[in-house]
Design a protein around this motif. Structure first.
Motif, PDB file in Angstrom:
ATOM      1  N   ILE A 260       0.841  -1.202   0.000  1.00  0.00           N
ATOM      2  CA  ILE A 260       0.000   0.000   0.000  1.00  0.00           C
ATOM      3  C   ILE A 260       0.874   1.249   0.000  1.00  0.00           C
ATOM      4  O   ILE A 260       0.627   2.209  -0.741  1.00  0.00           O
ATOM      5  N   TYR A 261       1.916   1.239   0.836  1.00  0.00           N
ATOM      6  CA  TYR A 261       2.827   2.385   0.911  1.00  0.00           C
ATOM      7  C   TYR A 261       3.536   2.614  -0.421  1.00  0.00           C
ATOM      8  O   TYR A 261       3.643   3.755  -0.902  1.00  0.00           O
ATOM      9  N   SER A 262       3.994   1.534  -1.040  1.00  0.00           N
ATOM     10  CA  SER A 262       4.694   1.654  -2.324  1.00  0.00           C
ATOM     11  C   SER A 262       3.771   2.201  -3.403  1.00  0.00           C
ATOM     12  O   SER A 262       4.175   2.988  -4.254  1.00  0.00           O
ATOM     13  N   ALA A 263       2.499   1.791  -3.361  1.00  0.00           N
ATOM     14  CA  ALA A 263       1.536   2.254  -4.363  1.00  0.00           C
ATOM     15  C   ALA A 263       1.217   3.730  -4.211  1.00  0.00           C
ATOM     16  O   ALA A 263       0.702   4.358  -5.137  1.00  0.00           O
ATOM     17  N   MET A 264       1.515   4.329  -3.035  1.00  0.00           N
ATOM     18  CA  MET A 264       1.268   5.749  -2.807  1.00  0.00           C
ATOM     19  C   MET A 264       2.295   6.628  -3.503  1.00  0.00           C
ATOM     20  O   MET A 264       2.091   7.836  -3.656  1.00  0.00           O
ATOM     21  N   GLU A 265       3.437   6.037  -3.884  1.00  0.00           N
ATOM     22  CA  GLU A 265       4.488   6.824  -4.520  1.00  0.00           C
ATOM     23  C   GLU A 265       4.037   7.315  -5.896  1.00  0.00           C
ATOM     24  O   GLU A 265       3.175   6.726  -6.542  1.00  0.00           O
ATOM     25  N   GLN A 266       4.630   8.399  -6.354  1.00  0.00           N
ATOM     26  CA  GLN A 266       4.348   8.907  -7.689  1.00  0.00           C
ATOM     27  C   GLN A 266       5.216   8.154  -8.690  1.00  0.00           C
ATOM     28  O   GLN A 266       6.444   8.185  -8.617  1.00  0.00           O
ATOM     29  N   PHE A 267       4.583   7.445  -9.610  1.00  0.00           N
ATOM     30  CA  PHE A 267       5.335   6.630 -10.557  1.00  0.00           C
ATOM     31  C   PHE A 267       5.567   7.410 -11.845  1.00  0.00           C
ATOM     32  O   PHE A 267       4.628   7.830 -12.514  1.00  0.00           O
ATOM     33  N   GLU A 268       6.821   7.602 -12.191  1.00  0.00           N
ATOM     34  CA  GLU A 268       7.196   8.402 -13.349  1.00  0.00           C
ATOM     35  C   GLU A 268       8.099   7.572 -14.254  1.00  0.00           C
ATOM     36  O   GLU A 268       9.131   7.068 -13.806  1.00  0.00           O
ATOM     37  N   SER A 269       7.688   7.408 -15.486  1.00  0.00           N
ATOM     38  CA  SER A 269       8.522   6.661 -16.428  1.00  0.00           C
ATOM     39  C   SER A 269       9.528   7.572 -17.130  1.00  0.00           C
ATOM     40  O   SER A 269      10.313   7.122 -17.950  1.00  0.00           O
ATOM     41  N   TYR A 270       9.509   8.881 -16.788  1.00  0.00           N
ATOM     42  CA  TYR A 270      10.327   9.852 -17.498  1.00  0.00           C
ATOM     43  C   TYR A 270      11.068  10.734 -16.494  1.00  0.00           C
ATOM     44  O   TYR A 270      10.495  11.169 -15.506  1.00  0.00           O
ATOM     45  N   PHE A 271      12.350  10.991 -16.764  1.00  0.00           N
ATOM     46  CA  PHE A 271      13.182  11.823 -15.891  1.00  0.00           C
ATOM     47  C   PHE A 271      13.978  12.790 -16.763  1.00  0.00           C
ATOM     48  O   PHE A 271      14.488  12.418 -17.816  1.00  0.00           O
ATOM     49  N   GLU A 272      14.078  14.040 -16.310  1.00  0.00           N
ATOM     50  CA  GLU A 272      14.820  15.045 -17.088  1.00  0.00           C
ATOM     51  C   GLU A 272      15.484  16.030 -16.142  1.00  0.00           C
ATOM     52  O   GLU A 272      14.922  16.386 -15.097  1.00  0.00           O
ATOM     53  N   GLN A 273      16.710  16.454 -16.460  1.00  0.00           N
ATOM     54  CA  GLN A 273      17.385  17.484 -15.676  1.00  0.00           C
ATOM     55  C   GLN A 273      18.315  18.281 -16.579  1.00  0.00           C
ATOM     56  O   GLN A 273      18.650  17.862 -17.688  1.00  0.00           O
ATOM     57  N   ASN A 274      18.752  19.449 -16.088  1.00  0.00           N
ATOM     58  CA  ASN A 274      19.628  20.323 -16.861  1.00  0.00           C
ATOM     59  C   ASN A 274      21.040  19.769 -16.934  1.00  0.00           C
ATOM     60  O   ASN A 274      21.510  19.094 -16.018  1.00  0.00           O
ATOM     61  N   ALA A 275      21.724  20.091 -18.012  1.00  0.00           N
ATOM     62  CA  ALA A 275      23.098  19.630 -18.195  1.00  0.00           C
ATOM     63  C   ALA A 275      24.059  20.442 -17.343  1.00  0.00           C
ATOM     64  O   ALA A 275      23.845  21.624 -17.082  1.00  0.00           O
ATOM     65  N   ASN A 276      25.122  19.781 -16.900  1.00  0.00           N
ATOM     66  CA  ASN A 276      26.244  20.449 -16.252  1.00  0.00           C
ATOM     67  C   ASN A 276      27.256  20.779 -17.345  1.00  0.00           C
ATOM     68  O   ASN A 276      27.770  19.879 -18.011  1.00  0.00           O
ATOM     69  N   LEU A 277      27.547  22.054 -17.527  1.00  0.00           N
ATOM     70  CA  LEU A 277      28.405  22.467 -18.631  1.00  0.00           C
ATOM     71  C   LEU A 277      29.857  22.053 -18.451  1.00  0.00           C
ATOM     72  O   LEU A 277      30.654  22.119 -19.402  1.00  0.00           O
ATOM     73  N   ASP A 278      30.228  21.632 -17.245  1.00  0.00           N
ATOM     74  CA  ASP A 278      31.630  21.293 -16.971  1.00  0.00           C
ATOM     75  C   ASP A 278      31.909  19.800 -17.009  1.00  0.00           C
ATOM     76  O   ASP A 278      33.079  19.390 -16.990  1.00  0.00           O
ATOM     77  N   GLN A 279      30.887  18.963 -17.054  1.00  0.00           N
ATOM     78  CA  GLN A 279      31.124  17.526 -17.020  1.00  0.00           C
ATOM     79  C   GLN A 279      29.971  16.795 -17.702  1.00  0.00           C
ATOM     80  O   GLN A 279      28.887  17.342 -17.884  1.00  0.00           O
ATOM     81  N   PRO A 280      30.186  15.548 -18.113  1.00  0.00           N
ATOM     82  CA  PRO A 280      29.110  14.766 -18.730  1.00  0.00           C
ATOM     83  C   PRO A 280      27.915  14.652 -17.783  1.00  0.00           C
ATOM     84  O   PRO A 280      28.081  14.519 -16.573  1.00  0.00           O
ATOM     85  N   THR A 281      26.705  14.707 -18.355  1.00  0.00           N
ATOM     86  CA  THR A 281      25.484  14.679 -17.556  1.00  0.00           C
ATOM     87  C   THR A 281      24.434  13.811 -18.219  1.00  0.00           C
ATOM     88  O   THR A 281      24.170  13.968 -19.421  1.00  0.00           O
ATOM     89  N   VAL A 282      23.834  12.908 -17.436  1.00  0.00           N
ATOM     90  CA  VAL A 282      22.640  12.208 -17.904  1.00  0.00           C
ATOM     91  C   VAL A 282      21.482  13.192 -17.779  1.00  0.00           C
ATOM     92  O   VAL A 282      21.077  13.549 -16.671  1.00  0.00           O
ATOM     93  N   THR A 283      20.982  13.682 -18.915  1.00  0.00           N
ATOM     94  CA  THR A 283      19.954  14.727 -18.894  1.00  0.00           C
ATOM     95  C   THR A 283      18.541  14.175 -19.072  1.00  0.00           C
ATOM     96  O   THR A 283      17.578  14.838 -18.711  1.00  0.00           O
ATOM     97  N   LYS A 284      18.414  12.976 -19.636  1.00  0.00           N
ATOM     98  CA  LYS A 284      17.093  12.361 -19.775  1.00  0.00           C
ATOM     99  C   LYS A 284      17.191  10.855 -19.587  1.00  0.00           C
ATOM    100  O   LYS A 284      18.170  10.230 -20.015  1.00  0.00           O
TER     101      LYS A 284
END
Length: 423
Positions: A260-284
């Motif tokens: 029940i607790y696990s089902a309360m979490e927000q399930f997102e199949s997609y993730f995105e964040q801004n790039a770090n200009l100084d190093q490699p970044t997983v952005t999506k």
């Protein structure tokens, strides 16, 4: 058969005034008192927002807890789980009589010992030995009773060398070890433990869990245990309370409560964040199921897409890996790709990698993806993060053929990597 109830919470609620110490202003306290002596209801009882830290306040008052009701039997281990801010620690403080409820009452039979925060109940200027006697006296034990348990407490804590040193010189781990040993061995009828055990090392956590099992099963004492470690909750607790926004969502057998607790979490199949200009970044990062959304066919393809932004050309020795964790946080699948095997992500700007399980055979359930990006030559870690909490609803499900290995992250399913650098 009549239940042997040792603790009962009836209509427990706790209200706080935002930005204030205590319940509010002197005017409010006098107003409450004036209504109380005339037998009238607390004038502020109907005011206040629910306990949701993510929303903006619309009132000066907030309900940390609302209408909490449950019973605990003698010898039972009751787990309490919920997100940060759900009201778990507030509830334990009320049960431990550290603070009083705004409404409701606690009925209990026997002595209560609490382990709520590192150093709770310890005097920093007193030695470990002196604090053992102090805590025993607080629990109502005689000096002779405490002395009879002294050697066991010291041995279990592992603090023999420092037992005559003031506890202000102890590390947080040593303090927790001694505090737990005191609470466990001085034989309270009810033991209340907050997340504090997370401070201890793995060896001590194992000892503490074993001791709590002995306390409940062998000695018939009662334990209330709050933890974010769902594996520990599932090992120890017979029933579990699920809290959210200061309210009880469920009180169920532990495995059902965890679901029940696990089902309360927000399930997102997609993730995105801004790039770090100084190093490699997983952005999506994106999860792609065989049937779309959360629907996954048994032994059907399952793909994880990664977008990596590179700050310059021809960077070598990059390594990308991932784990799939189950609802207890246990890694059950993993894979990786290294630049030393195949040239990847050497182009400035956006680079694309994907991994596909051709025939995924996970159980139906809730999962999280953990991603790790690093440079292997100089052992530089660029990123490590959890993302894409997702649930799978399986169709045509069968018993997985690979066999379940609990708490072991060493299982591979056949899969393949693709990128914009190679086929």
């Amino acid at each position: 058969m009549k239940k042997d109830i040792i603790l009962k919470a009836e209509n427990i609620s706790k209200q706080y005034r935002l930005g204030q110490v205590g319940t509010g202003t002197l005017t409010h306290d006098i107003n409450r008192w004036w209504h109380e002596i005339r037998g009238k209801e607390n004038p502020y009882i109907k005011l206040g927002d629910i306990n949701d830290r993510s929303t903006k306040a619309t009132s000066d008052y907030v309900w940390a807890l609302q209408d909490i009701n449950f019973e605990v039997e003698r010898g039972e281990v009751l787990g309490i789980i919920g997100k940060n801010g759900a009201g778990k620690s507030t509830l334990l403080k009320i049960l431990s009589k550290v603070t009083a409820p705004t409404t409701g009452s606690i009925k209990y039979r026997g002595r209560i010992a609490s382990l709520l925060e590192v150093g709770t109940g310890f005097h920093g200027e007193m030695t470990g030995r002196e604090n053992i006697f102090l805590n025993g006296a607080i629990l109502g034990m005689t000096k002779k009773e405490i002395a009879s348990k002294l050697d066991e407490i010291i041995e279990f804590s592992g603090c023999q060398r420092y037992i005559d040193t003031p506890v202000k010189r102890y590390s947080s781990g040593m303090t927790v070890r001694l505090a737990f040993a005191v609470a466990a061995f001085l034989e309270p009828e009810i033991l209340i433990i907050d997340e504090v055990l997370a401070v201890g090392d793995a060896e001590f956590q194992k000892k503490a869990i074993g001791k709590m099992q002995d306390i409940s099963r062998g000695e018939g004492r009662t334990v209330l245990f709050v933890s974010h470690d769902l594996s520990a909750i599932s090992t120890l607790a017979t029933r579990t309370v699920v809290l959210a926004n200061g309210k009880v969502v469920a009180i169920e057998e532990t495995n059902k409560a965890i679901s029940i607790y696990s089902a309360m979490e927000q399930f997102e199949s997609y993730f995105e964040q801004n790039a770090n200009l100084d190093q490699p970044t997983v952005t999506k990062v994106q999860i792609i199921t065989s049937e779309g959304g959360t629907l996954q066919g048994y032994k059907k393809p399952f793909t994880i897409d990664f977008e990596i932004t590179m700050p310059h050309d021809n960077m070598q020795n990059l390594a990308l890996s991932f784990q799939i964790l189950n609802h207890l946080g246990t890694p059950i699948l993993y894979d990786y790709i290294f630049d030393i095997n195949k040239e990847i992500c050497r182009v400035k700007g956006l680079n694309h990698l994907s991994f596909t399980y051709d025939q995924l055979s996970l159980y139906k359930g809730n999962y999280t993806l953990k991603v790790h990006l690093a440079e292997t030559k100089n052992k530089t870690k660029f990123q490590e993060f959890d993302c894409c909490a997702f649930s799978l609803e399986l169709i045509n499900e069968k018993e997985p053929e690979w066999g379940w290995q609990k708490n072991v992250c060493q299982y591979f399913e056949n899969g393949s990597w693709k990128s914009n650098d190679f086929n």
